[in-house]
Design a protein around this motif. Sequence first.
Motif, PDB file in Angstrom:
ATOM      1  N   ARG A 169      28.580  26.075  12.687  1.00  0.00           N
ATOM      2  CA  ARG A 169      29.911  26.252  13.190  1.00  0.00           C
ATOM      3  C   ARG A 169      30.754  25.241  12.701  1.00  0.00           C
ATOM      4  NH1 ARG A 169      26.882  27.819  17.800  1.00  0.00           N
ATOM      5  NH2 ARG A 169      27.170  30.052  18.139  1.00  0.00           N
ATOM      6  N   ILE A 170      32.081  25.266  12.689  1.00  0.00           N
ATOM      7  CA  ILE A 170      33.052  24.341  12.602  1.00  0.00           C
ATOM      8  C   ILE A 170      33.300  23.767  13.872  1.00  0.00           C
ATOM      9  CG2 ILE A 170      35.459  23.590  11.932  1.00  0.00           C
ATOM     10  CD1 ILE A 170      35.253  25.542   9.708  1.00  0.00           C
ATOM     11  N   LEU A 171      32.827  22.583  14.108  1.00  0.00           N
ATOM     12  CA  LEU A 171      33.085  22.077  15.672  1.00  0.00           C
ATOM     13  C   LEU A 171      34.346  21.451  15.647  1.00  0.00           C
ATOM     14  CD1 LEU A 171      29.924  19.957  16.634  1.00  0.00           C
ATOM     15  CD2 LEU A 171      30.615  22.448  16.834  1.00  0.00           C
ATOM     16  N   GLU A 172      34.923  20.803  14.628  1.00  0.00           N
ATOM     17  CA  GLU A 172      36.393  20.115  14.672  1.00  0.00           C
ATOM     18  C   GLU A 172      37.126  20.052  13.449  1.00  0.00           C
ATOM     19  OE1 GLU A 172      36.647  16.857  17.570  1.00  0.00           O
ATOM     20  OE2 GLU A 172      38.758  16.475  17.159  1.00  0.00           O
ATOM     21  N   GLN A 173      38.152  20.272  13.278  1.00  0.00           N
ATOM     22  CA  GLN A 173      39.058  19.869  12.009  1.00  0.00           C
ATOM     23  C   GLN A 173      40.451  19.400  12.053  1.00  0.00           C
ATOM     24  OE1 GLN A 173      40.693  23.434   9.794  1.00  0.00           O
ATOM     25  NE2 GLN A 173      39.507  24.728  11.078  1.00  0.00           N
ATOM     26  N   GLY A 174      40.777  18.390  11.454  1.00  0.00           N
ATOM     27  CA  GLY A 174      42.093  17.719  11.685  1.00  0.00           C
ATOM     28  C   GLY A 174      42.170  16.544  10.439  1.00  0.00           C
ATOM     29  N   THR A 175      43.111  15.858  10.493  1.00  0.00           N
ATOM     30  CA  THR A 175      43.467  14.977   9.561  1.00  0.00           C
ATOM     31  C   THR A 175      42.317  13.830   9.490  1.00  0.00           C
ATOM     32  OG1 THR A 175      44.878  13.591  11.130  1.00  0.00           O
ATOM     33  CG2 THR A 175      46.045  15.061   9.703  1.00  0.00           C
ATOM     34  N   PRO A 176      42.244  13.050   8.828  1.00  0.00           N
ATOM     35  CA  PRO A 176      41.181  11.831   8.556  1.00  0.00           C
ATOM     36  C   PRO A 176      41.571  11.141   9.939  1.00  0.00           C
ATOM     37  CG  PRO A 176      42.023  11.993   6.461  1.00  0.00           C
ATOM     38  CD  PRO A 176      42.893  13.021   7.362  1.00  0.00           C
ATOM     39  N   ASP A 177      42.706  10.732  10.123  1.00  0.00           N
ATOM     40  CA  ASP A 177      42.911   9.879  11.265  1.00  0.00           C
ATOM     41  C   ASP A 177      42.504  10.426  12.597  1.00  0.00           C
ATOM     42  OD1 ASP A 177      44.229   7.573  12.271  1.00  0.00           O
ATOM     43  OD2 ASP A 177      46.031   8.717  13.012  1.00  0.00           O
ATOM     44  N   ARG A 178      42.699  11.778  12.815  1.00  0.00           N
ATOM     45  CA  ARG A 178      42.194  12.184  14.086  1.00  0.00           C
ATOM     46  C   ARG A 178      40.605  12.294  14.174  1.00  0.00           C
ATOM     47  NH1 ARG A 178      43.356  18.026  15.672  1.00  0.00           N
ATOM     48  NH2 ARG A 178      41.078  18.073  16.495  1.00  0.00           N
ATOM     49  N   ILE A 179      40.124  12.681  12.985  1.00  0.00           N
ATOM     50  CA  ILE A 179      38.287  12.984  12.981  1.00  0.00           C
ATOM     51  C   ILE A 179      38.006  11.800  13.168  1.00  0.00           C
ATOM     52  CG2 ILE A 179      36.566  13.945  11.781  1.00  0.00           C
ATOM     53  CD1 ILE A 179      38.250  16.062  12.909  1.00  0.00           C
ATOM     54  N   PHE A 180      38.318  10.572  12.451  1.00  0.00           N
ATOM     55  CA  PHE A 180      37.590   9.392  12.397  1.00  0.00           C
ATOM     56  C   PHE A 180      37.938   8.401  13.743  1.00  0.00           C
ATOM     57  CE2 PHE A 180      37.100  10.270   7.809  1.00  0.00           C
ATOM     58  CZ  PHE A 180      36.042  10.400   7.793  1.00  0.00           C
ATOM     59  N   HIS A 181      39.103   8.640  14.290  1.00  0.00           N
ATOM     60  CA  HIS A 181      39.529   7.720  15.310  1.00  0.00           C
ATOM     61  C   HIS A 181      39.666   8.523  16.546  1.00  0.00           C
ATOM     62  CE1 HIS A 181      39.570   4.334  12.939  1.00  0.00           C
ATOM     63  NE2 HIS A 181      40.363   4.947  12.102  1.00  0.00           N
ATOM     64  N   ASN A 182      39.929   9.506  16.523  1.00  0.00           N
ATOM     65  CA  ASN A 182      40.395  10.404  17.831  1.00  0.00           C
ATOM     66  C   ASN A 182      39.465  11.871  17.952  1.00  0.00           C
ATOM     67  OD1 ASN A 182      42.260   8.557  19.457  1.00  0.00           O
ATOM     68  ND2 ASN A 182      43.550   8.996  17.755  1.00  0.00           N
ATOM     69  N   ALA A 183      38.292  11.874  17.532  1.00  0.00           N
ATOM     70  CA  ALA A 183      37.564  13.036  17.466  1.00  0.00           C
ATOM     71  C   ALA A 183      37.616  13.727  19.046  1.00  0.00           C
ATOM     72  CB  ALA A 183      36.493  13.076  16.855  1.00  0.00           C
ATOM     73  N   GLU A 184      37.983  14.846  19.322  1.00  0.00           N
ATOM     74  CA  GLU A 184      37.653  15.493  20.556  1.00  0.00           C
ATOM     75  C   GLU A 184      36.257  15.579  21.000  1.00  0.00           C
ATOM     76  OE1 GLU A 184      40.243  18.655  20.634  1.00  0.00           O
ATOM     77  OE2 GLU A 184      42.007  17.454  20.526  1.00  0.00           O
ATOM     78  N   ASN A 185      35.691  16.250  19.867  1.00  0.00           N
ATOM     79  CA  ASN A 185      34.413  16.580  20.226  1.00  0.00           C
ATOM     80  C   ASN A 185      33.374  15.318  20.222  1.00  0.00           C
ATOM     81  OD1 ASN A 185      31.472  17.688  19.509  1.00  0.00           O
ATOM     82  ND2 ASN A 185      32.756  19.878  19.443  1.00  0.00           N
ATOM     83  N   ARG A 186      32.331  15.405  21.318  1.00  0.00           N
ATOM     84  CA  ARG A 186      31.387  14.416  21.289  1.00  0.00           C
ATOM     85  C   ARG A 186      30.601  14.313  20.478  1.00  0.00           C
ATOM     86  NH1 ARG A 186      26.922  14.520  23.896  1.00  0.00           N
ATOM     87  NH2 ARG A 186      27.242  16.638  24.400  1.00  0.00           N
ATOM     88  N   ARG A 187      30.046  15.345  20.048  1.00  0.00           N
ATOM     89  CA  ARG A 187      29.084  15.250  18.651  1.00  0.00           C
ATOM     90  C   ARG A 187      29.524  14.524  17.378  1.00  0.00           C
ATOM     91  NH1 ARG A 187      26.430  20.191  20.621  1.00  0.00           N
ATOM     92  NH2 ARG A 187      26.473  21.339  18.837  1.00  0.00           N
ATOM     93  N   VAL A 188      30.939  14.978  17.273  1.00  0.00           N
ATOM     94  CA  VAL A 188      31.470  14.606  16.123  1.00  0.00           C
ATOM     95  C   VAL A 188      31.878  12.904  15.928  1.00  0.00           C
ATOM     96  CG1 VAL A 188      33.742  14.674  14.537  1.00  0.00           C
ATOM     97  CG2 VAL A 188      33.002  16.755  16.050  1.00  0.00           C
ATOM     98  N   ARG A 189      31.991  12.759  17.115  1.00  0.00           N
ATOM     99  CA  ARG A 189      32.020  11.061  17.436  1.00  0.00           C
ATOM    100  C   ARG A 189      30.729  10.419  16.993  1.00  0.00           C
ATOM    101  NH1 ARG A 189      35.495  12.061  22.021  1.00  0.00           N
ATOM    102  NH2 ARG A 189      33.767  11.691  23.371  1.00  0.00           N
ATOM    103  N   ALA A 190      29.563  10.920  17.924  1.00  0.00           N
ATOM    104  CA  ALA A 190      28.171  10.717  17.823  1.00  0.00           C
ATOM    105  C   ALA A 190      27.801  10.492  16.217  1.00  0.00           C
ATOM    106  CB  ALA A 190      27.331  11.346  18.618  1.00  0.00           C
ATOM    107  N   PHE A 191      27.999  11.530  15.370  1.00  0.00           N
ATOM    108  CA  PHE A 191      27.673  11.838  14.215  1.00  0.00           C
ATOM    109  C   PHE A 191      28.375  10.340  13.397  1.00  0.00           C
ATOM    110  CE2 PHE A 191      28.393  13.119   9.863  1.00  0.00           C
ATOM    111  CZ  PHE A 191      27.383  13.565   9.254  1.00  0.00           C
TER     112      PHE A 191
END
Lengths: 321, 228
Positions: free
Chosen positions: A234-256
Motif C-alpha cells: 500500500r501507499i502509506l503516504e505521499q508528499g513533497t520531500p519536505d513533508r515526508i522527511f520532516h512532517n510525515a503524518e504516518n508513524r510507520r513512515v517516520r519510524a522507517f
Amino acid sequence: MAPITVHTPPVLQLRDVHKHFGDVHVLKGINLEIFPSQVVCLIGPSGSGKSTLLRCINFLEEYDCGEVLIFGERIGYSTSYDGRRVPMPKEHIRVMRRDLGMVFQHFNLWPHMTAVENVSEAVRSVKKKNITEALRISRDMLAKVGLADMENRYPAQLSGGQQQRVAIARALAMEPRIMLFDEPTSSLDPELVGDVLDVMQSLAGEGMTMIVVTHEMGFAAGVADLIVFMEDGRILEQGTPDRIFHNAENRRVRAFLQSYGRREKNAGKAHTATNSHNKGVCNEPTDHHSGAAGSRGCPQKRTAHQNHQHARHAGRRYLGL
Amino acid sequence: MDMPADIVIHWADFFRQHGADLALGLWTTLHICAVAVSAGILLGFMVEILSRNHILRRRILRVYIEIFRGTPLLVQLYLLYFGGPAFGLSLEADTAGTVGLALYAGAYFAEIFRAGFLSIPAGHLEAAHSLGISPLRILWRIELPQMAGLIVPPSVNQIITLMKDSAVLSIITVTEMTKQSTRIMNESFIIVEPLCLLALSYWLLSSLAGWAGRCLEIRLTRHRSLKK
Ligand SMILES: Nc1ncnc2c1ncn2[C@@H]1O[C@H](COP(=O)(O)OP(=O)(O)O)[C@@H](O)[C@H]1O
Ligand SMILES: [Mg+2]
C-alpha cells in the motif's frame, strides 16, 4: 505547504491496482498520478512491492485488477464491448513500452555485445534506424552518460557504475517519455553510486519524467518532487520531500526514515566524499521547466540548475546527514 | 631388415583390394552423420521453441524426448526399418538410418537447447522486452548468441557420440564404415587391419569435431574472458 495545482493531464495514472503472486497479495490497491517532468521517488521497506509496482507500469508483470494508464491509454488490457477485461495484443504492448525506459538494479546488459551494441540494438530493431544513424545516436547517448571512450568495451570490462550508465544510455536512446529506475544504485560499490546518481540528476534537470525506486535518501530529498512511501503493498503516504522527511503524518513512515537516518549517518562520511567529484556528465542547462514543471512545488531544484550536482548534498544537509 | 618393406607392400595390397569399399564406407558415415546431426539440431531447436510458454505442447513434445532418449538407438532403428512396413512405411536402409539417427539426436539436442535457454538470466530478456524488441529478434540477437558458448561443448559431445553411435546403422545394412569393415573381414578373413583402420577413422573424426568445437567455443565466449 501550499497545495500543488496542476493543469496538465497526468502522464501516468494508476487506479486501484491489485496484484497477487499466488496467494500473496503484493499490491493492495495502488492509486497514483504522475505529471510531466515530475521526479517521483518510491521508497519503503524491502518486500513492500515497489519493484512489482514499477514492473506493472511497463507490464513486465500483469496486474489482477485496476488500471495503469500511460498518457491516458491503458496498458496490458482493454475492455471489451460487454465490459470484460481482455488482454491486449503483444505487439500493442510493445508499442506502448516505447514510451517507457527502464533501468534495473542488476543492469541487465547483454554480455555478448559491446557498450555501443547494447545501446544501438533497440535503436536499430525497434526504431528502425539504419546502422550509421543508430551508431551515431548510441555514441551520443554514451557521451551523455560520460562513457564516450568506452563504446567498444564489453560489459565484463566495465565497472558496475559504468555498466549501469550504459544501461541508462540504452534506455534513453529510445527517447522514452518516462523513465523507470528500480534501485539503480543498490548493487553498486559505494564509490560508484555518485556517478550514476549524477546522470540521473542531470536527466531530472532536463525535465525527464522519472519514477525512481531508491534507498538513496539524499537523492530523494534533493531531487524528487514527490516522495511516495510504500509498505506492505500500500501507499502509506505521499508528499513533497519536505513533508515526508520532516512532517510525515504516518508513524510507520517516520519510524522507517529514522532508522534509515541512523544507518546513513554511520556510513555518511565516506559517501558524501565520493559524491563530491563531478564527472562532467551534466549537459548545458536546458529550459524544459516552464509550464507544468513550474507548478511542481520544488523551486530550489529549478533555480539551482547550474549547480544541481550540489542538490544532493543540500538534500543530505537538509536531512541532517 | 625387409620387415618395413613387407608392411608397406601388405598395406598397399590391402588398399588396392578394399580401398573403394572403405572410401564408400567413410563417405556414407560422413554424409549420414552430417544430415542427421543437422536435422537433429534443427529438430531439437524446433521442439524447444514450440514448447516454450506452452504447457500442452511442452507435454506432448516431452513424450517424444522421453521415448527417443529412453530406448536404445538399435531398437528405434529396428522399429523404423523392419517394423516400418507394418505401418505402411518402407524406407531404404540409408534413409531409415538417417531419419532414425536424426530423431534420436533431436531428443538430445532439445535438452541441450533447453539448458541453453534456461541459462539466460530473466533480467536480460526483461531488458529487451522493456525496450520493445520483438520476440524473434530477441531470440536471434540476444538468446542464441548468448547461449552459444554454453551449448557448444555439450553439442560437440553429442555429435561425437552420434558419430560413434552411427556404427549401429551397420546392423540395418547401411553401407557405412563399420558395415564395410565387417564385410571385408567376412570376405577376406583379414581381421586386424580393417578393425584398426575403423577405430582410427572414428577417432580421427571425433578429434576433428572436438577441435572444431573448441575453436568455435573460444570465438563465442571471447567476451567473457576479456581483461578490464
Ligand atoms: N515473481 C514473484 N513470485 C512470487 N512472489 C514475488 C515475485 N516477485 C515478488 N514477489 C513477492 O512480492 C513482494 C513484493 O516484492 P517486490 O515488489 O520485489 O518488493 P520490493 O521491490 O519493494 O522489495 C515480496 O513479498 C516478494 O516476495
Ligand atoms: Mg525491489
